[in-house]
Scaffold this active site. Structure first.
Site: not given
Ligand code: GA4
Length: 337
Positions: A202, A204, A261, A271
């Protein structure tokens, strides 16, 4: 001393599999030199590490202790802090769209009231938990703001608080995520060829991420156009790993890169990582500063609000980065797709 290990593009498959030595930037070095290195790393890899960052060791330790303490509880007790909505305790299911990984996590909004309300379900000593979380969040937010100001200086933007003000906003939508990747058992190691996804690929969505992890490897980044994955070494242990988020890519008109990443579970050791995601307030308009535009560098993205972007990313699967949908000349204007 400024230490900046240069990452050279890999020339063979063999090299691609080697750990990447991200630029390690000493924040105590000469300011203009530091800002140049940060800009260069953000343009080339979207990732770098910082040392001499000013976050006190005892603040980090207090947060790590709370984190280890929470994850070592029996499952039934951890579940009191879940399920994620999207905040709270999650195990194996990431987000709300069916993404799956070998990870358990605690996702917290940084708003002190939200921490206050959740702390009772998370810890047997909620006062201590709140003290550790609030102290850590304030310290890493300061670090993120300092880095964003160095970025603005390096980009020669006249208002050097242009990015950091988003995180300092009392309504900032910043988050803290504690991740726990349990070790693979020996049998699983044989079965999975030491290659299990902890947290799938994904980018951020926010502005800037400040990641702290223990010395167990797992983070991989995909900075090359061929989509190959490169492990990031977890050293030095005193460093924070910093990465550019989608919103900062848009704010810099694509000059800084929000790079894909993921985290692997490939170790016999646990971890643990703690990620601060610096974000603006929900109603904030994200648009590139006119100073970064020119007749040759016109706006790549249409202005959007953080709320609009967050909804678009949270409604999708992990790997579906949404930023290209906000490009001025997009082939995919239909967000409902
Ligand atoms: C990725 C970055 C952060 O961990 C997060 C994630 C979020 C979640 O876990 O709820 C998301 C992911 C993240 C991006 C796409 C969407 C939303 C899971 C998911 C499938 C907290 C964020 O802000 O985006």
């Amino acid at each position: 001393m400024v230490v900046a290990h240069q990452l050279t593009p890999p020339s063979s498959r063999q090299e691609k599999l080697r750990d990447i030595e991200l630029p390690i930037i000493d924040l105590m070095a000469e300011r203009s030199e530091v800002s140049k290195l940060i800009v260069k790393a953000s343009e080339n890899f979207g990732f770098f590490k910082v040392i001499n960052h000013g976050v006190p060791q005892q603040v980090i330790k207090a947060m790590e202790d709370e984190s280890y303490g929470f994850f070592s509880k029996p499952a039934s007790q951890k579940q009191r802090a879940g399920p994620t909505n999207p905040y709270g305790y999650g195990c194996k299911n990431i987000g709300i769209n069916g993404d799956y990984g070998e990870v358990e996590y605690l996702l917290l909004h940084t708003n002190p009231l939200s921490i206050f309300q959740r702390s009772n379900t998370i810890s047997n000593d909620p006062t201590l938990f709140r003290w550790a979380v609030n102290g850590y969040m304030e310290a890493v937010r300061e670090l993120a703001c300092e880095i964003l100001e160095l970025m603005a200086e390096g980009l020669r933007v006249s208002d050097t608080s242009v990015f950091s003000n988003f995180l300092r906003d009392s309504d900032s939508d910043s988050l803290l995520r504690l991740n726990h990747y349990p070790p693979l058992q020996l049998l699983q190691l044989h079965n999975t060829r030491n290659n299990r996804i902890g947290f799938g690929e994904h980018t951020d969505p926010q502005i800037l991420t400040i990641l702290r992890s223990n010395d167990v490897p797992g983070l991989q980044i995909s900075p090359h156009e061929d989509g190959s994955w490169v492990p990031v070494s977890p050293h030095p242990s005193t460093a924070f790993c910093v990465n550019v988020g989608d919103a900062l890519q848009a704010l810099t008109n694509g000059r800084f890169l929000s790079v894909r990443h993921r985290a692997m579970v490939n170790s016999c050791r646990t971890r643990m990582s703690m990620a601060y995601f610096g974000a603006p307030a929900t109603n904030t308009r994200i648009a590139c500063s006119p100073e970064l535009l020119s007749p040759h560098k016109t706006n790549l993205y249409r202005p959007f609000t953080w709320d609009e972007y967050k909804k678009a990313t949270y409604s999708r699967k992990l790997g579906d980065t949404r930023l290209h949908f906000f490009r001025v000349q997009s082939d995919h204007d239909d967000l409902s797709e």
